[in-house]
Design a protein around this motif. Structure first.
Motif, PDB file in Angstrom:
ATOM      1  N   UNK B  30     -35.843 -30.384 -37.288  1.00 24.74           N
ATOM      2  CA  UNK B  30     -35.846 -30.802 -35.881  1.00 24.74           C
ATOM      3  C   UNK B  30     -36.181 -32.276 -35.734  1.00 24.74           C
ATOM      4  N   UNK B  32     -39.027 -33.604 -34.901  1.00 23.55           N
ATOM      5  CA  UNK B  32     -39.989 -33.982 -33.854  1.00 23.55           C
ATOM      6  C   UNK B  32     -41.295 -34.537 -34.400  1.00 23.55           C
ATOM      7  N   UNK B  76     -38.482 -22.205 -29.697  1.00 19.73           N
ATOM      8  CA  UNK B  76     -38.070 -21.568 -28.443  1.00 19.73           C
ATOM      9  C   UNK B  76     -37.319 -20.267 -28.675  1.00 19.73           C
ATOM     10  N   UNK B  77     -36.386 -20.283 -29.624  1.00 16.79           N
ATOM     11  CA  UNK B  77     -35.578 -19.082 -29.811  1.00 16.79           C
ATOM     12  C   UNK B  77     -36.415 -17.952 -30.415  1.00 16.79           C
ATOM     13  N   UNK B  96     -45.767 -20.382 -27.604  1.00 17.19           N
ATOM     14  CA  UNK B  96     -45.651 -20.926 -26.253  1.00 17.19           C
ATOM     15  C   UNK B  96     -46.877 -21.727 -25.833  1.00 17.19           C
ATOM     16  N   UNK B 100     -44.406 -28.891 -26.075  1.00 15.46           N
ATOM     17  CA  UNK B 100     -43.784 -28.817 -24.748  1.00 15.46           C
ATOM     18  C   UNK B 100     -42.458 -28.077 -24.904  1.00 15.46           C
ATOM     19  N   UNK B 101     -41.856 -27.649 -23.788  1.00 19.57           N
ATOM     20  CA  UNK B 101     -40.560 -26.951 -23.913  1.00 19.57           C
ATOM     21  C   UNK B 101     -39.513 -27.779 -24.661  1.00 19.57           C
ATOM     22  N   UNK B 102     -39.450 -29.074 -24.378  1.00 16.54           N
ATOM     23  CA  UNK B 102     -38.447 -29.915 -25.048  1.00 16.54           C
ATOM     24  C   UNK B 102     -38.673 -29.940 -26.557  1.00 16.54           C
ATOM     25  N   UNK B 103     -39.935 -30.055 -26.959  1.00 14.50           N
ATOM     26  CA  UNK B 103     -40.239 -30.082 -28.397  1.00 14.50           C
ATOM     27  C   UNK B 103     -39.968 -28.722 -29.028  1.00 14.50           C
ATOM     28  N   UNK B 104     -40.317 -27.656 -28.331  1.00 15.16           N
ATOM     29  CA  UNK B 104     -40.089 -26.314 -28.894  1.00 15.16           C
ATOM     30  C   UNK B 104     -38.602 -26.021 -29.040  1.00 15.16           C
ATOM     31  N   UNK B 105     -37.777 -26.649 -28.188  1.00 13.79           N
ATOM     32  CA  UNK B 105     -36.328 -26.457 -28.288  1.00 13.79           C
ATOM     33  C   UNK B 105     -35.751 -27.114 -29.527  1.00 13.79           C
ATOM     34  N   UNK B 106     -36.468 -28.059 -30.087  1.00 21.43           N
ATOM     35  CA  UNK B 106     -35.954 -28.832 -31.211  1.00 21.43           C
ATOM     36  C   UNK B 106     -36.670 -28.469 -32.504  1.00 21.43           C
TER      37      UNK B 106
END
Lengths: 178, 313
Positions: B30, B32, B76-77, B96, B100-106
């Motif tokens: 990712x 990040x 996220x997934x 969770x 943050x949501x953006x970081x968890x998405x990546x």
């Protein structure tokens, strides 16, 4: 199409941005954020902290919100990228863009593109039933309460602290969709 | 950021092989954590092997009733997966509560495991840090150490491991699958992946050079309650001061050591009939603060007590 092995420190990169195929030759160190701003002149996406902490650089990649500052452009070969410029244009704004104007959901406006891109994808995540840290029943339906919206938007900082209005704007659109 | 060369790996074995062939190579998933550290000149790879499109993002049913989570699955997934939400709530809650949501998405599962400490002195290149520069000293000892570890520390390092996910995995008894440059595959118990600092805090895991994490395997869900509770300085998007994962009769602590801290002593005490508070005290008898983080001992004790009580209710 770029080669998958770049011996040099640059690469040819092709991706789709706001519906248009864009081809660039970039230093490998170029972040997706800098590619958008400095090479494609899409200045709507903002550089705040440049370390993934503020969310000002939030864009959608294949429909998913990410921090464009913590991703290299070369990682996005073939991806479909949407920035604030791709969500709506003057005269044809997205629902969230309209709601942010109606609710005066900003002062300086610097974080706003990131807030709106983030909220756009957040509504999709909620519609898919993704839970958050504010969700009590992990297997139930997601109801976008104020606590849920705040938690799901915690990756976007507003230094002017327009949070109450940002919440109002997002609730307007979430409520209309529900 | 320093210049580097780049390649995109097609498969896990090829990535591992490539990593062993070039000194200074690092896997990029990712990105990040790694890219952030590269911007700060803390990570200085000369070659990046992008494993982001290696086909290891699936979450599959295990033959034993467990789950096999591909290393490239995003945070996220995993947290959104219906099977994980139904059977492993401690893992969902831990995921969770992080980033943050953006970081968890990546951010990927593998990257989450192998992310580096957020110790402020590790990030401050003007200060000594034995992780960054072995032998330089530890500025956190005697410095501002409010976030630092209280268990398993050494005179060389008092940093913590930042992962919430790994704490839940420890409570669940997960195993980590890897592939090595010579093609060898192996499974490592989650509690054996990360190392305590000792005299070599720069060696952070038991993985070899070029060894790539390919999956996280969850055993069948345990009997009994699961919970993840994290105390932090703000309500969202902050590292934990302390956290507790409970999964049946297994307990693990986060934010208190350089690895997810499996609370074996507390588990044993509970098994022999000790009340929650005593079990927590037994586990924390060896805890030591360095001034700024002394409060963490009492905080962790209360947090453990409350989580165990909740699980028994």
């Amino acid at each position: 199409m770029a080669s998958t092995t770049a011996a040099a420190n640059a690469a040819d990169i092709t991706f789709t941005v706001n519906g248009a195929v864009r081809a660039l030759t970039l230093d490998l160190r170029t972040t997706l954020l800098d590619a958008l701003r400095e090479h494609l002149d899409l200045k709507g996406t903002k550089k705040g902290c440049d370390h993934g902490q503020c969310g000002a650089c939030t864009v959608l990649v294949n429909g998913v919100r990410i921090n464009a500052c913590l991703s290299l452009a070369v990682m996005h070969q073939g991806d479909v990228i949407t920035t604030i410029e791709g969500l709506g244009v003057p005269g044809d704004l997205s629902d969230l863009q309209v709601a942010f104007l109606d609710r005066d959901a900003f002062q300086c406006g610097y974080c706003t593109p990131g807030q709106i891109c983030s909220a756009t994808a957040m509504l999709d995540e909620a519609a898919k039933g993704w839970p958050s840290a504010a969700t009590d029943d992990l297997t139930g339906e997601v109801v976008l309460t104020d606590a849920e919206i705040r938690e799901r938007m915690s990756g976007n900082i507003c230094r002017c602290s327009a949070y109450p209005q940002i919440l109002d704007a997002i609730r307007d659109v979430a409520g209309a969709a529900a | 950021m320093r210049p580097f060369t780049y390649e995109r790996a097609a498969d896990a074995a090829g990535a591992a092989k490539a990593a062993a062939e070039m000194a200074g190579a690092r896997f990029l998933a990712g990105g990040t954590n790694l890219l952030d550290l590269m911007k700060l000149d803390i990570e200085t790879p000369t070659h990046l092997i992008d494993v982001g499109r290696v086909p290891l993002a699936r979450i599959e049913d295990g033959s034993d009733g467990g789950l096999r989570i591909g290393a490239m699955a995003t945070n996220s997934t995993i947290a959104a997966d219906a099977r994980v939400r139904r059977s492993y709530p401690v893992l969902v809650e831990a995921l969770l509560s992080g980033a943050s949501p953006q970081l968890r998405n990546k951010a990927t599962a593998g990257g989450n495991l192998l992310q580096r400490t957020r110790c402020a002195y590790f990030y401050d290149t003007a200060k000594p840090c034995n992780k960054r520069e072995p032998g330089a000293g530890c500025a956190a000892i005697g410095g501002l150490n409010r976030m630092s570890a209280i268990l398993g520390t050494s005179d060389a390092c008092i940093a913590t491991h930042p992962s919430d996910m790994a704490v839940a995995l420890s409570a669940l008894g997960a195993t980590v699958e890897t592939v090595s440059p010579d093609g060898t595959e192996r499974s490592i118990g989650i509690d054996e992946v990360h190392r305590l600092p000792g005299e070599t805090p720069q060696i952070e895991t038991s993985l070899g050079v070029g060894e790539l994490v390919t999956a996280i395997v969850l055993p069948p869900p345990p009997e009994g309650a699961q919970s993840y509770r994290k105390v932090r300085d703000r309500a969202s998007y902050a590292s934990g001061l302390a956290s507790v994962a409970v999964a049946g009769d297994r307990i693990a602590l986060g934010g208190v050591a350089l690895k997810p801290w499996r609370a074996h002593k507390a588990e044993a005490a509970l098994k022999s009939g000790a009340p929650p508070r005593i079990a927590a005290e037994v586990e924390l008898a060896a805890a030591r603060g360095n001034g700024g983080n002394n409060f963490k001992i009492a905080l962790t004790c209360r947090l453990m007590t409350a989580s165990i009580q909740k699980g028994q209710a």
